[in-house]
Scaffold this active site. Sequence first.
Site, short mmCIF file in Angstrom:
data_model
loop_
_atom_site.label_atom_id
_atom_site.label_comp_id
_atom_site.label_asym_id
_atom_site.label_seq_id
_atom_site.Cartn_x
_atom_site.Cartn_y
_atom_site.Cartn_z
N THR A 185 0.91 -1.22 -0.07
CA THR A 185 -0.13 -0.08 0.08
C THR A 185 0.76 1.32 0.08
O THR A 185 1.97 1.37 0.49
CB THR A 185 -0.80 0.07 1.29
OG1 THR A 185 -1.93 -0.92 1.16
CG2 THR A 185 -1.59 1.23 1.49
N GLY A 215 -11.30 -1.30 2.79
CA GLY A 215 -10.16 -1.00 3.71
C GLY A 215 -10.18 0.45 4.43
O GLY A 215 -11.19 1.21 4.14
N ASP A 216 -9.33 0.51 5.11
CA ASP A 216 -9.00 1.91 5.75
C ASP A 216 -8.45 2.81 4.75
O ASP A 216 -8.69 4.32 5.27
CB ASP A 216 -8.10 1.71 7.00
CG ASP A 216 -6.63 1.66 6.48
OD1 ASP A 216 -6.63 0.18 5.98
OD2 ASP A 216 -5.59 2.23 6.49
N THR A 235 -0.85 2.50 6.82
CA THR A 235 -0.75 1.18 6.35
C THR A 235 -0.82 0.09 7.16
O THR A 235 -0.36 0.37 8.31
CB THR A 235 0.40 1.25 5.06
OG1 THR A 235 0.50 -0.21 4.81
CG2 THR A 235 1.80 1.48 6.09
N GLY A 236 -1.37 -0.91 6.84
CA GLY A 236 -1.53 -2.29 7.70
C GLY A 236 -2.62 -2.79 7.66
O GLY A 236 -3.59 -2.83 6.92
N1 ASP Z 1 -4.51 -0.84 4.82
C1 ASP Z 1 -4.67 -1.80 3.76
C2 ASP Z 1 -5.97 -2.23 3.75
O1 ASP Z 1 -6.35 -2.51 4.54
C3 ASP Z 1 -3.55 -2.49 3.55
C4 ASP Z 1 -2.29 -2.30 3.75
O2 ASP Z 1 -1.91 -1.10 4.11
O3 ASP Z 1 -1.40 -2.94 3.48
O4 ASP Z 1 -6.72 -2.23 2.60
#
Ligand code: ASP
Length: 319
Positions: A185, A215-216, A235-236
Amino acid sequence: MENSPIGPAMIVHGGAGGRALPADRPARRRGLLAAVTRGAEILRGGGAALDAVIAAVGVLEDDLYFNAGYGSLLTTDGRVEMDAAVMCAERSPAARKTAIRAGGVVLITRVRNPIRLARAVMDLTPHLLMAGAGAERIARRAGIPLCRPSELISQRARERWIQTREAIGNASPETPPGPAHEHGTVGAVARDRYGNLAAATSTGGVPGKLPGRIGDSAIIGAGLFAAARGAASATGSGEAIMRAGLCRIAVAAMARRDPSRAAEFALQALEGAEAGLILIDAKGRIGFAHNAPAMEIAIFTPAAGARHLAPPSMLAVAD
Ligand code: ASP
């Protein structure tokens, strides 16, 4: 807008999660440097923080080594569905106030650069967040080209999808989304020479996600936030980031902490879920923290120029 004695600065991330494959690291490093260099050119030339974060994120959306735009991870049924958003806090010294603007898109399947579409939602509509086909209709008005959904699928993403399907036992429709173990991301935060702040985040989501999962990354206060005090991109694990409202916590925490300490503080709200944050404050100080095995960033400051960093993991988050 009036000039400020404080210089412009920027920080860009390429996702937090498991370590990137050794063979991918040079390309990812080049990609992050290219993104921050593009943003830095805009900031050095007197351009806006908003333009700089959109340009930097756009470079990473075009790079198949990152999970955004072309090369995004696929849903369990093998399709690309992307989320992206932008938010800015623009100073108006004459009026002594800060104007906050934002735009986001989710479930995008036919636009190579969803971050540009997020900006179009902000600039061209009275809305903040738009989904799917309705959002893609704005692309035509904004002069953003539409593509076939299959053109967004890289060979690499298809191979990852096959591996994920095998790992989750041939993907029943009820299979829950997997953890955010994949790097990729992307996000950027910047301050321009006039004191305006901006944040942008763009993603293909998490491996093993069900069709329709959001997602977020495009959710204000969760995957990004910008206010007079500072700007953040996360991210996460999206579900944990949304529950906590991670970026809003991080920006509020800059009232009493420098950006890196504020990022560390905010991560405690996740109760162990993996995430990373980049932050910039109103003075142009940058910071970051993560609690995942790895996170890569690139920074630009007038003193340091453009640099790539692979910070050590920060599994124990300090108070
Ligand atoms: N936060 C992102 C999501 O949940 C994924 C990521 O940052 O790896 O869509």
